[in-house]
Design a protein around this motif. Structure first.
Motif, PDB file in Angstrom:
ATOM      1  N   LYS A  47       0.833  -1.210   0.000  1.00  0.00           N
ATOM      2  CA  LYS A  47       0.000   0.000   0.000  1.00  0.00           C
ATOM      3  C   LYS A  47       0.864   1.255   0.000  1.00  0.00           C
ATOM      4  O   LYS A  47       0.617   2.193  -0.767  1.00  0.00           O
ATOM      5  CB  LYS A  47      -0.915  -0.013   1.226  1.00  0.00           C
ATOM      6  N   GLU A  48       1.901   1.267   0.841  1.00  0.00           N
ATOM      7  CA  GLU A  48       2.785   2.430   0.914  1.00  0.00           C
ATOM      8  C   GLU A  48       3.566   2.605  -0.386  1.00  0.00           C
ATOM      9  O   GLU A  48       3.698   3.734  -0.896  1.00  0.00           O
ATOM     10  CB  GLU A  48       3.763   2.279   2.076  1.00  0.00           C
ATOM     11  N   ARG A  66      -3.474  -3.217  -6.393  1.00  0.00           N
ATOM     12  CA  ARG A  66      -3.000  -4.076  -5.309  1.00  0.00           C
ATOM     13  C   ARG A  66      -3.586  -5.480  -5.419  1.00  0.00           C
ATOM     14  O   ARG A  66      -2.871  -6.479  -5.283  1.00  0.00           O
ATOM     15  CB  ARG A  66      -3.343  -3.461  -3.954  1.00  0.00           C
ATOM     16  N   LYS A  67      -4.863  -5.591  -5.669  1.00  0.00           N
ATOM     17  CA  LYS A  67      -5.503  -6.905  -5.768  1.00  0.00           C
ATOM     18  C   LYS A  67      -4.984  -7.672  -6.984  1.00  0.00           C
ATOM     19  O   LYS A  67      -4.711  -8.878  -6.900  1.00  0.00           O
ATOM     20  CB  LYS A  67      -7.017  -6.744  -5.837  1.00  0.00           C
ATOM     21  N   LYS A  68      -4.847  -6.978  -8.105  1.00  0.00           N
ATOM     22  CA  LYS A  68      -4.308  -7.631  -9.298  1.00  0.00           C
ATOM     23  C   LYS A  68      -2.879  -8.107  -9.052  1.00  0.00           C
ATOM     24  O   LYS A  68      -2.484  -9.182  -9.514  1.00  0.00           O
ATOM     25  CB  LYS A  68      -4.341  -6.677 -10.491  1.00  0.00           C
ATOM     26  N   PRO A 275       1.187  -1.694 -13.943  1.00  0.00           N
ATOM     27  CA  PRO A 275       1.841  -1.702 -12.623  1.00  0.00           C
ATOM     28  C   PRO A 275       1.580  -2.944 -11.787  1.00  0.00           C
ATOM     29  O   PRO A 275       2.354  -3.253 -10.883  1.00  0.00           O
ATOM     30  CB  PRO A 275       1.250  -0.462 -11.936  1.00  0.00           C
ATOM     31  N   GLU A 276       0.521  -3.680 -12.084  1.00  0.00           N
ATOM     32  CA  GLU A 276       0.188  -4.846 -11.263  1.00  0.00           C
ATOM     33  C   GLU A 276       1.199  -5.977 -11.374  1.00  0.00           C
ATOM     34  O   GLU A 276       1.199  -6.900 -10.552  1.00  0.00           O
ATOM     35  CB  GLU A 276      -1.197  -5.385 -11.627  1.00  0.00           C
TER      36      GLU A 276
END
Length: 299
Positions: A47-48, A66-68, A275-276
C-alpha cells in the motif's frame, strides 16, 4: 533440521508441480485468498509503495492494482514450483520471445551479454532462453539458507545450461570465462535496493530518489559485455512474451551510471504500462530519506 525440512516439503512441492495448469491456477486462487485476505502478507508495504509511486492515483485505482498484483504474485509462486517438472515444450509455448534474433546476433558476433531485468512480469521462466542459444548462461542470485533447497534450485536451472552464481562469485567466474575465450550470457535482476551507505549512485525511480545497484554496469564495462534489457509482458495467465532492447553494445563508450539510468527508465516504462506485474512487496524505496547531501550538486 535443514534436511528434515527438505524431505518434508519437497514431496509437496513435487506434487503441486505435476498438477495440470488449470488445477495449478485453482491452487493459486486459493493462495490469493490466504495471502491477501487472511494473512495480509505485506499489505502495508504494498500500500505504501503504490502511494509513493503513484501519488496522483485514487484509492480505488490503487486498490485495484494491489488486488491484481496479489493475484499475479500467487501465480508466480505456483509457476516457480511448476518449474520443477515443466517440459521444455511447455515452457517454450508459454514463455516466448518477440526478437530473440537480437541475442542470437550478439552470439554470432562473439559478444558476451549482460542481460538486465527487473522484478517484473516473470523472471522465473527466462531460463528457457538458453534453448535458443549455444553460449553458457549465468544468473546472479542470493544463496538460499537451506543448502538442500539451494541445490534443488540450481539443478532446475541447470536443465537449460544456466548456472546460478552469487554476487561474490560473479567477477571471478565471468573473468575466468573471458580469459578462457568463452562467450557468456549473465542475467542480473538489477532493481533491488542496495544498502544506502554502500551505494555509489543515487537517482530517481518512479519520481523518488533512491540508491541504485550499479554492479551490472560496472561488470559489463570491466569485461566488455554488451548490455541488453529484457522486458516482459504478461499476455494472459501463464503466458509471457519477452522483448530485448540493446542498451549498450560497447559499454565503455558510456559515462559512469549512464547505462544504469537507462535501465531504470525502461523499468519505469514497464511499470507505468501495467503496474500490477511489478514486485511491490519489496521495500524498494526504504532509503528515500537518506539521500546524500551532495546528491543535487552532482546532477
Amino acid at each position: 533440521m535443514q534436511f528434515l525440512a527438505y524431505i518434508l516439503i519437497y514431496p509437496i512441492l513435487w506434487l503441486v508441480s505435476i498438477l495440470p495448469f488449470r488445477l495449478l491456477y485453482s491452487v493459486s486462487d486459493g493462495l490469493y485468498v490466504i495471502l491477501y485476505h487472511v494473512i495480509g502478507y505485506r499489505k502495508n508495504v504494498v500500500k505504501e509503495n503504490l502511494k509513493l509511486a503513484f501519488p496522483n492515483k485514487s484509492n480505488e485505482e490503487l486498490n485495484s492494482i494491489r488486488k491484481k498484483f496479489y493475484h499475479h504474485l500467487c501465480d508466480m509462486v505456483l509457476e516457480s514450483i511448476k518449474s520443477m517438472t515443466i517440459t521444455e515444450a511447455q515452457m517454450r509455448k508459454r514463455f516466448t520471445f518477440s526478437n530473440v534474433e537480437l541475442i542470437q546476433q550478439l552470439e554470432k558476433e562473439n559478444r558476451s551479454v549482460a542481460l538486465m531485468c527487473a522484478h517484473y512480469g516473470s523472471w522465473e521462466w527466462i531460463f528457457i532462453l538458453q534453448t535458443y542459444m549455444s553460449v553458457k548462461g549465468y544468473a546472479i542470485y542470493k544463496r538460499l539458507a537451506n543448502k538442500y533447497f539451494d541445490r534443488l534450485v540450481k539443478r532446475i536451472r541447470a536443465k537449460y545450461n544456466s548456472h546460478l552464481i552469487t554476487t561474490k562469485e560473479s567477477i571471478s567466474v565471468l573473468k575466468r570465462a573471458k580469459n578462457n575465450g568463452e562467450i557468456a550470457m549473465c542475467g542480473f535482476v538489477s532493481d533491488q535496493s542496495p544498502k544506502a551507505e554502500k551505494a555509489f549512485h543515487w537517482n530517481e525511480f518512479m519520481g523518488i530518489t533512491v540508491p541504485v545497484h550499479t554492479g551490472a554496469e560496472m561488470l559489463a564495462k570491466k569485461l566488455d559485455m554488451s548490455v541488453v534489457f529484457f522486458g516482459v509482458k504478461k499476455l494472459k495467465r501463464g503466458f509471457y512474451e519477452t522483448t530485448f532492447k540493446t542498451i549498450a553494445y560497447h559499454p565503455q563508450d558510456y559515462k559512469d551510471y549512464e547505462i544504469t539510468d537507462i535501465f531504470l527508465k525502461l523499468v519505469e516504462d514497464q511499470i507505468n504500462e501495467a503496474p500490477e506485474f511489478y514486485l511491490w512487496t519489496h521495500k524498494r524505496w526504504k532509503h528515500r530519506d537518506k539521500v546524500p547531501t551532495d546528491y543535487n550538486s552532482k546532477q
